[in-house]
Design an enzyme around this catalytic site. Structure first.
Site, short mmCIF file in Angstrom:
data_model
loop_
_atom_site.label_atom_id
_atom_site.label_comp_id
_atom_site.label_asym_id
_atom_site.label_seq_id
_atom_site.Cartn_x
_atom_site.Cartn_y
_atom_site.Cartn_z
N GLY A 168 7.75 -19.77 -56.10
CA GLY A 168 8.27 -19.99 -57.45
C GLY A 168 7.29 -19.51 -58.51
O GLY A 168 6.54 -18.55 -58.31
N SER A 169 7.26 -20.22 -59.62
CA SER A 169 6.53 -19.73 -60.80
C SER A 169 5.02 -19.74 -60.67
O SER A 169 4.34 -19.13 -61.50
CB SER A 169 6.94 -20.54 -62.02
OG SER A 169 8.28 -20.24 -62.38
N ILE A 170 4.44 -20.41 -59.67
CA ILE A 170 2.98 -20.32 -59.52
C ILE A 170 2.58 -18.88 -59.20
O ILE A 170 1.44 -18.47 -59.46
CB ILE A 170 2.43 -21.27 -58.45
CG1 ILE A 170 2.94 -20.92 -57.06
CG2 ILE A 170 2.73 -22.72 -58.82
CD1 ILE A 170 2.24 -21.64 -55.93
N PHE A 171 3.53 -18.09 -58.68
CA PHE A 171 3.23 -16.70 -58.33
C PHE A 171 3.16 -15.81 -59.57
O PHE A 171 2.77 -14.64 -59.47
CB PHE A 171 4.28 -16.17 -57.35
CG PHE A 171 3.77 -15.09 -56.44
CD1 PHE A 171 2.83 -15.38 -55.46
CD2 PHE A 171 4.21 -13.78 -56.54
CE1 PHE A 171 2.35 -14.40 -54.60
CE2 PHE A 171 3.74 -12.79 -55.70
CZ PHE A 171 2.81 -13.10 -54.72
N LYS A 172 3.53 -16.36 -60.71
CA LYS A 172 3.40 -15.60 -61.96
C LYS A 172 1.94 -15.29 -62.28
O LYS A 172 1.65 -14.42 -63.11
CB LYS A 172 4.08 -16.36 -63.10
CG LYS A 172 5.61 -16.36 -62.97
CD LYS A 172 6.29 -17.27 -63.98
CE LYS A 172 7.80 -17.26 -63.77
NZ LYS A 172 8.51 -18.24 -64.61
#
Length: 465
Positions: A207-211
């Site tokens: 999810g968004s931690i990969f941003k």
């Protein structure tokens, strides 16, 4: 008479040679049979091992996670003082089911076959004396390990805590777990897969931690676009695929997009840098790369550039698509930002100690450099803002500047997984954390508060100092 003496001498020499060959083959035999984790131990070897005081597995402060105790004045049995709280690290040692975890990977050390005085070992075998193995010294903080596991009780997930400046693993908890002192057969078909070390072997969409990875790729390849505004209407259509956002954010620049975790903006950032740059940046952070570690690890996965359509690239840029990582890898994303763009090689074993008290210490080592110090500083400030005024506010601590990133990872098998990665204090990071809770929904409401408690406890214990 002389001939008889010569014959006797030859017989003695042959006997000694046979004994030497036999003794030299024991370590190889043990390495082949003992604790292979694929089946029961050889009964004869197991009987012999019970007469060896298998070395202890010790936390950084000397607390035992596993140790041998003598019963009935003869045989040794294995005890696990932390029980299920550290089972994913110690593993188990079973005559019927083999071994796992450190009990498996460090078997030769624990049995005294590696790192021991060869003369002492030889005398033990010749005189049939009980042997003594070596102790394995860990970087784990026993109190933090227990605390992290307690926070996970009743949940399915994992917590990983690292020192970002050294790579030392301070805690690695997985839930549900098992009691390594019990019959392992009781857990083989139990719901929730308690024998799975979710912290190191779990495979999850980030999810968004990969941003964090997507942001690093943009700062490296397309820094000019970061000052431009992107109009977020709540969704983005790419090749007929509709990518949904967590809200309608309106016009946002890079900083606002990171703080609000805007999917529309980051999907466009992924498209702007292209599949090759995005893929290379992910590999620079360690995704899909193996490294030596005493526990089994999942190396991660993402589609190769030639396999990435625009819709796959847009999805991957927000941590969806085919991207899968473990909580350990997630913690390393935070470590890269905390440590000025450098990822230290994660390590769990700090050294070994012989029965004579001789200690051999392991040294920290640089593993990867996914970005330069300037890029890391920019992302660090964004992560501070996420906790101060964005989706990660529930991870904040009084008097401590916390940097973090939340994630809500869509899951085709049920409710979304909740993520949080972060570190503290942001000015001089000592502790980095990754929290995953399966099927718990938003990371801001579930993973972030748990991460806050872990960070607070770690700082109270002086970890990372």
């Amino acid at each position: 008479m002389r001939n008889n003496v010569i014959r006797l001498a030859y017989i003695i020499l042959l006997g000694l040679a046979a004994l030497g060959v036999y003794l030299s083959l024991i370590p190889f035999y043990v390495g082949h049979v003992a604790g292979n984790g694929k089946g029961p131990l050889d009964p004869r070897l197991f009987a012999r091992e019970k007469l060896i005081k298998r070395g202890a597995i010790l936390a950084r402060d000397g607390q035992p996670l596993a140790l041998s105790e003598q019963v009935n004045g003869a045989q040794y049995v294995r005890r696990y003082p932390l029980g299920s709280a550290a089972a994913n690290i110690t593993g188990y040692y079973s005559q019927r089911y083999g071994s796992a975890g450190l009990e498996k990977s460090q078997a030769r050390v624990l049995l005294g076959l590696d790192g021991a005085n060869p003369l002492t070992g030889l005398l033990d075998r010749v005189l049939n004396r009980p042997g003594k193995g070596n102790d394995v010294l860990l970087t784990i903080d026993a109190d933090l390990q227990k605390y992290s596991y307690q926070l996970l009780r009743g949940k399915v997930g994992a917590v990983v805590v690292l020192n970002p400046t050294t790579g030392a693993v301070l805690a690695m908890a997985s839930s549900p777990s098992y009691d390594p002192a019990e019959d392992i057969g009781l857990y083989l078909n139990r719901p929730g897969s308690p024998l799975l070390n979710r912290a190191a072997q779990g495979a999850y969409p980030p999810g968004s931690i990969f941003k964090i990875v997507t942001a690093a790729g943009m700062l490296q390849s397309k820094p000019a676009i970061l000052t431009q505004n992107i109009d977020c209407t709540g969704s983005l259509t790419v090749q007929g695929f509709i990518l949904h956002d967590n809200g309608v954010h309106g016009k946002v620049d890079f900083n606002q997009a990171f703080i609000k975790s805007c999917n529309v903006a980051f999907a466009q950032y992924g498209l702007a840098q292209g599949a090759q740059v995005f893929y290379r940046q992910a590999l620079d952070f360690g995704l899909t790369k193996e490294f030596s570690f005493p526990l089994l690890i999942y190396p991660g996965h993402l589609a190769k550039p030639e396999e990435m359509s625009e819709s796959e690239l847009a999805s991957s840029a927000i941590g969806q698509g085919q991207v899968l990582i473990s909580p350990l890898q997630a913690a390393l994303l935070a470590c890269a930002v905390a440590n000025d763009g450098v990822i230290m090689k994660p390590y769990l074993i700090s050294g070994y100690q012989t029965p004579a008290g001789q200690v051999r210490h392991m040294q920290p080592a640089v593993w990867l450099r996914p970005m330069d110090q300037t890029m890391a500083a920019a992302i660090k400030q964004n992560m501070v803002d996420v906790v101060r005024a964005g989706t990660g506010k529930s991870a904040s601590l009084p008097g401590v500047t916390v940097a973090g990133k939340t994630g809500t990872a869509e899951n085709p098998h049920g409710q979304a997984h909740a993520w949080f990665v972060g570190f503290a204090p942001a000015e001089a990071p000592r502790v980095a954390v990754a929290v995953l809770i399966e099927n718990a929904g938003a990371g801001s409401g579930n993973a972030a508060p748990l991460a806050r408690d872990v960070l607070r406890r770690a700082l109270e214990l002086g970890d990372g100092a």
